[in-house]
Write a protein that holds these residues in place. Sequence first.
Motif, PDB file in Angstrom:
ATOM      1  N   ASP A  36       0.798  -1.226   0.000  1.00  0.00           N
ATOM      2  CA  ASP A  36       0.000   0.000   0.000  1.00  0.00           C
ATOM      3  C   ASP A  36       0.833   1.279   0.000  1.00  0.00           C
ATOM      4  OD1 ASP A  36      -2.678  -1.171   0.154  1.00  0.00           O
ATOM      5  OD2 ASP A  36      -2.001  -1.922   2.089  1.00  0.00           O
ATOM      6  N   HIS A  37       2.144   1.164   0.186  1.00  0.00           N
ATOM      7  CA  HIS A  37       2.950   2.367   0.324  1.00  0.00           C
ATOM      8  C   HIS A  37       3.107   3.131  -0.983  1.00  0.00           C
ATOM      9  CE1 HIS A  37       6.545   4.895   1.184  1.00  0.00           C
ATOM     10  NE2 HIS A  37       5.963   4.986   2.358  1.00  0.00           N
ATOM     11  N   TYR A  38       2.825   2.491  -2.117  1.00  0.00           N
ATOM     12  CA  TYR A  38       3.041   3.177  -3.388  1.00  0.00           C
ATOM     13  C   TYR A  38       2.230   4.471  -3.483  1.00  0.00           C
ATOM     14  CZ  TYR A  38      -1.496   1.717  -5.241  1.00  0.00           C
ATOM     15  OH  TYR A  38      -2.840   1.562  -5.446  1.00  0.00           O
ATOM     16  N   TRP A 132      -6.097  -3.236  -7.247  1.00  0.00           N
ATOM     17  CA  TRP A 132      -6.128  -4.511  -7.976  1.00  0.00           C
ATOM     18  C   TRP A 132      -6.696  -5.657  -7.155  1.00  0.00           C
ATOM     19  CZ3 TRP A 132      -0.323  -3.967  -9.570  1.00  0.00           C
ATOM     20  CH2 TRP A 132      -0.204  -2.985 -10.563  1.00  0.00           C
ATOM     21  N   ARG A 133      -6.463  -5.621  -5.852  1.00  0.00           N
ATOM     22  CA  ARG A 133      -6.921  -6.741  -5.014  1.00  0.00           C
ATOM     23  C   ARG A 133      -8.433  -6.802  -4.908  1.00  0.00           C
ATOM     24  NH1 ARG A 133      -3.037  -4.832  -0.257  1.00  0.00           N
ATOM     25  NH2 ARG A 133      -3.921  -2.879  -1.083  1.00  0.00           N
ATOM     26  N   TRP A 134      -9.098  -5.703  -5.228  1.00  0.00           N
ATOM     27  CA  TRP A 134     -10.568  -5.655  -5.236  1.00  0.00           C
ATOM     28  C   TRP A 134     -11.058  -5.097  -6.560  1.00  0.00           C
ATOM     29  CZ3 TRP A 134      -7.530  -4.012  -1.124  1.00  0.00           C
ATOM     30  CH2 TRP A 134      -7.601  -4.815   0.023  1.00  0.00           C
ATOM     31  N   LEU A 135     -10.407  -5.512  -7.645  1.00  0.00           N
ATOM     32  CA  LEU A 135     -10.698  -4.937  -8.950  1.00  0.00           C
ATOM     33  C   LEU A 135     -12.143  -5.186  -9.369  1.00  0.00           C
ATOM     34  CD1 LEU A 135      -9.076  -3.377 -11.119  1.00  0.00           C
ATOM     35  CD2 LEU A 135      -8.733  -5.563 -12.287  1.00  0.00           C
ATOM     36  N   ASN A 136     -12.652  -6.388  -9.088  1.00  0.00           N
ATOM     37  CA  ASN A 136     -14.022  -6.708  -9.465  1.00  0.00           C
ATOM     38  C   ASN A 136     -15.037  -5.864  -8.697  1.00  0.00           C
ATOM     39  OD1 ASN A 136     -14.489  -9.376 -11.271  1.00  0.00           O
ATOM     40  ND2 ASN A 136     -12.510  -9.458 -10.228  1.00  0.00           N
ATOM     41  N   ARG A 137     -14.647  -5.388  -7.539  1.00  0.00           N
ATOM     42  CA  ARG A 137     -15.518  -4.506  -6.765  1.00  0.00           C
ATOM     43  C   ARG A 137     -15.533  -3.105  -7.352  1.00  0.00           C
ATOM     44  NH1 ARG A 137     -12.971  -2.602  -1.288  1.00  0.00           N
ATOM     45  NH2 ARG A 137     -11.844  -1.368  -2.857  1.00  0.00           N
ATOM     46  N   SER A 158       3.572  -8.429  -1.238  1.00  0.00           N
ATOM     47  CA  SER A 158       3.087  -9.642  -0.577  1.00  0.00           C
ATOM     48  C   SER A 158       2.767 -10.708  -1.610  1.00  0.00           C
ATOM     49  CB  SER A 158       1.832  -9.320   0.241  1.00  0.00           C
ATOM     50  OG  SER A 158       1.097 -10.490   0.518  1.00  0.00           O
ATOM     51  N   GLU A 159       3.177 -11.939  -1.333  1.00  0.00           N
ATOM     52  CA  GLU A 159       2.818 -13.065  -2.193  1.00  0.00           C
ATOM     53  C   GLU A 159       1.307 -13.173  -2.341  1.00  0.00           C
ATOM     54  OE1 GLU A 159       3.385 -17.122  -3.995  1.00  0.00           O
ATOM     55  OE2 GLU A 159       4.812 -15.524  -3.607  1.00  0.00           O
ATOM     56  N   ARG A 160       0.593 -12.998  -1.246  1.00  0.00           N
ATOM     57  CA  ARG A 160      -0.867 -13.062  -1.277  1.00  0.00           C
ATOM     58  C   ARG A 160      -1.441 -11.971  -2.171  1.00  0.00           C
ATOM     59  NH1 ARG A 160      -3.459 -11.824   3.199  1.00  0.00           N
ATOM     60  NH2 ARG A 160      -5.329 -13.000   2.591  1.00  0.00           N
ATOM     61  N   ASP A 161      -0.870 -10.789  -2.099  1.00  0.00           N
ATOM     62  CA  ASP A 161      -1.354  -9.680  -2.926  1.00  0.00           C
ATOM     63  C   ASP A 161      -1.119  -9.954  -4.408  1.00  0.00           C
ATOM     64  OD1 ASP A 161      -2.194  -8.320  -0.715  1.00  0.00           O
ATOM     65  OD2 ASP A 161      -0.487  -6.953  -0.633  1.00  0.00           O
ATOM     66  N   ARG A 162       0.044 -10.515  -4.731  1.00  0.00           N
ATOM     67  CA  ARG A 162       0.318 -10.816  -6.138  1.00  0.00           C
ATOM     68  C   ARG A 162      -0.668 -11.852  -6.674  1.00  0.00           C
ATOM     69  NH1 ARG A 162       5.614  -9.710  -4.277  1.00  0.00           N
ATOM     70  NH2 ARG A 162       5.960 -11.825  -3.510  1.00  0.00           N
ATOM     71  N   ARG A 163      -0.898 -12.894  -5.898  1.00  0.00           N
ATOM     72  CA  ARG A 163      -1.832 -13.932  -6.344  1.00  0.00           C
ATOM     73  C   ARG A 163      -3.261 -13.386  -6.429  1.00  0.00           C
ATOM     74  NH1 ARG A 163       0.107 -19.093  -6.435  1.00  0.00           N
ATOM     75  NH2 ARG A 163       2.190 -19.406  -5.560  1.00  0.00           N
ATOM     76  N   LYS A 164      -3.638 -12.561  -5.465  1.00  0.00           N
ATOM     77  CA  LYS A 164      -4.991 -12.012  -5.474  1.00  0.00           C
ATOM     78  C   LYS A 164      -5.180 -11.088  -6.673  1.00  0.00           C
ATOM     79  CE  LYS A 164      -9.077 -11.316  -3.502  1.00  0.00           C
ATOM     80  NZ  LYS A 164      -9.726 -10.372  -4.419  1.00  0.00           N
ATOM     81  N   LEU A 246       3.483 -17.783 -11.363  1.00  0.00           N
ATOM     82  CA  LEU A 246       2.272 -17.274 -10.721  1.00  0.00           C
ATOM     83  C   LEU A 246       1.118 -17.199 -11.714  1.00  0.00           C
ATOM     84  CD1 LEU A 246       3.427 -14.362  -8.383  1.00  0.00           C
ATOM     85  CD2 LEU A 246       2.790 -16.687  -7.745  1.00  0.00           C
ATOM     86  N   MET A 247       1.395 -16.732 -12.917  1.00  0.00           N
ATOM     87  CA  MET A 247       0.339 -16.624 -13.923  1.00  0.00           C
ATOM     88  C   MET A 247      -0.224 -17.996 -14.278  1.00  0.00           C
ATOM     89  SD  MET A 247       1.808 -13.696 -16.487  1.00  0.00           S
ATOM     90  CE  MET A 247       3.000 -12.573 -15.802  1.00  0.00           C
ATOM     91  N   ARG A 248       0.655 -18.979 -14.419  1.00  0.00           N
ATOM     92  CA  ARG A 248       0.180 -20.323 -14.738  1.00  0.00           C
ATOM     93  C   ARG A 248      -0.641 -20.892 -13.591  1.00  0.00           C
ATOM     94  NH1 ARG A 248       2.711 -22.659 -19.446  1.00  0.00           N
ATOM     95  NH2 ARG A 248       1.364 -24.429 -18.988  1.00  0.00           N
ATOM     96  N   GLU A 249      -0.199 -20.672 -12.359  1.00  0.00           N
ATOM     97  CA  GLU A 249      -0.899 -21.226 -11.203  1.00  0.00           C
ATOM     98  C   GLU A 249      -2.259 -20.587 -11.001  1.00  0.00           C
ATOM     99  OE1 GLU A 249       1.842 -20.826  -7.983  1.00  0.00           O
ATOM    100  OE2 GLU A 249       3.068 -22.540  -8.609  1.00  0.00           O
TER     101      GLU A 249
END
Length: 568
Positions: A36-38, A132-137, A158-164, A246-249
């Motif tokens: 979130d710091h960006y 991006w993490r709530w893009l559909n919202r 965060s790994e979780r953020d990238r996957r989300k 990550l993209m493949r997974e």
Amino acid sequence: MPGSDQKGLQHIAETTAIPDAPQDFGDNPLDVRATDHYTAEYVASFVEKWDELIDWKRRYESEGSFFIDQLRSRGVRKVLDVATGTGFHSVRLLEEGFETVSADGSPDMLAKAFANGLRHGGHILRVVHADWRWLNRDVHGEYDAIVCLGNSFTHLFSERDRRKALAEFYAMLKHDGVLILDQRNYDAILDDGFASKHTYYYCGEDVSAEPEHVDDGLARFRYRFSDGSEYHLNMFPLRKDYARRLMREVGFQKVETYGDFQQTYADERPDFYIHVAEKSYVPDEELTDHYSAAVQTARDYYNSADADGFYATVWGGEDIHVGTYAAADEDIAVASRRTVATMAALVDVAPQQRVLDVGSGYGGAARYLASTFGCSVTCLNLSEVENERNRRLTAAQGLDGLVDVVDGSFEDLPFEDQAFDVVWSQDAFLHSGDRARVLEEAARVLRPGGVVVFTDPMAANDAPPASLAPILRRLHLESMASPAFYTHQLGRLGLTSVEFHDRSHDLVSHYQRVLAETDRRAAELNGVVGDDYLVRMKAGLRHWIDGGSAGQLTWGIFTARREEGAQR
């Protein structure tokens, strides 16, 4: 995207300077590793200078029509630009007739983008402030394509953020949609230090962008402008193969990677990678129509009459891989068969086992294993020409009941999980542009208690990248693996008892023998192999000999085991 948002941005763009605040990285900037710091990094004064860094005119010229061509070739009409920044690509997409929605997490960037849209052609950008993490919202609709450009994805720590975020991108694409995502070449920065051609992305003449600090979890870049102002961005150093994985997974079916807008980029390390990830699902029976660029290049080569004639003649049409030599002048076929026998002894091949030979060539190893041990062998190979020769030889030796031959790519094995006791390969993996993916597939089809055994020509662990350029040009590849790479990847996949049996001297011996045999049998090769092919082949053989003699190349046998009870 309510209309009031558009009017508000237009008002800001036309009448008001955005109030500024200094960048805030706290007492220790190297501790700032948060997604979130960006928003605190893109302060208004930095945003105002961003276009000096990009230089729209020079970037337009350097980038050419790459992104436009990628989109048009897929019939794209509706695009979501999720990293709008100051609007360069959104404006370009609108100019080219694409229906475009522009999203960004920075309100200041969106305001600048809206102003730029008006300034460059009077375009009214459809903007939306979104995470991006709530893009559909935050963003509605379904898109033919999503573009995430400008190294923006590396703001996620965060790994979780990238996957989300990738999952959100995937969900917003139509069933046959495409994601185009770029990133800096952090592999080169992490492994070899920073260098930049300053040609494609950050094209401004009087601006410098270079790392102030780099480690495995942070790339802190400093941006200096001609007026003496200075800004910083903290980003996650995203490695290329990790991003592809990550993209493949997440679900993307095919990922092609370009370096500075080129599919092959061995001559110079690219400043940026561009990943083109396709969502469209490809059934197993259609996989041969969707090979990656690297695999297709290898397929075309090994399907050629010249290659088939050369390997069938010089190697004898059975084993077409590196041999292990008892004497410098030993017959190539004898030394090549010794490699097969040595590998089989290392993994204790037994009757009733199922073996997968990945990149099986003419099937010599498969026939040896089947006839010697009574095991069943499935040959997986990309060259239909080689596969037909394999089938003929196998039938002639009465082994077609034990040996099956399948057309396919090692990057997408058309087999069920845990289907084989042994996964075997000889000197094939180097032809992949995604060797981590190849090993993932090998591990996937391996049963608990099963063994992977393979050889591959590799770069020595400490080989300077520039020393490999002649070989990479010959193979149309970006890079070669190394023993350290394979050891790390096998461990990452949970395989144990990883061993590398170094036989580097055999690499040199083998290519010396092939070169000598090529010269000795010149009359026999006349009319079977074209003169141009022979000239290129002999030059390539000398590169292998020189690289191996200089200690820049290595070769040997890898073995690794999947433990009993291990699950994937």
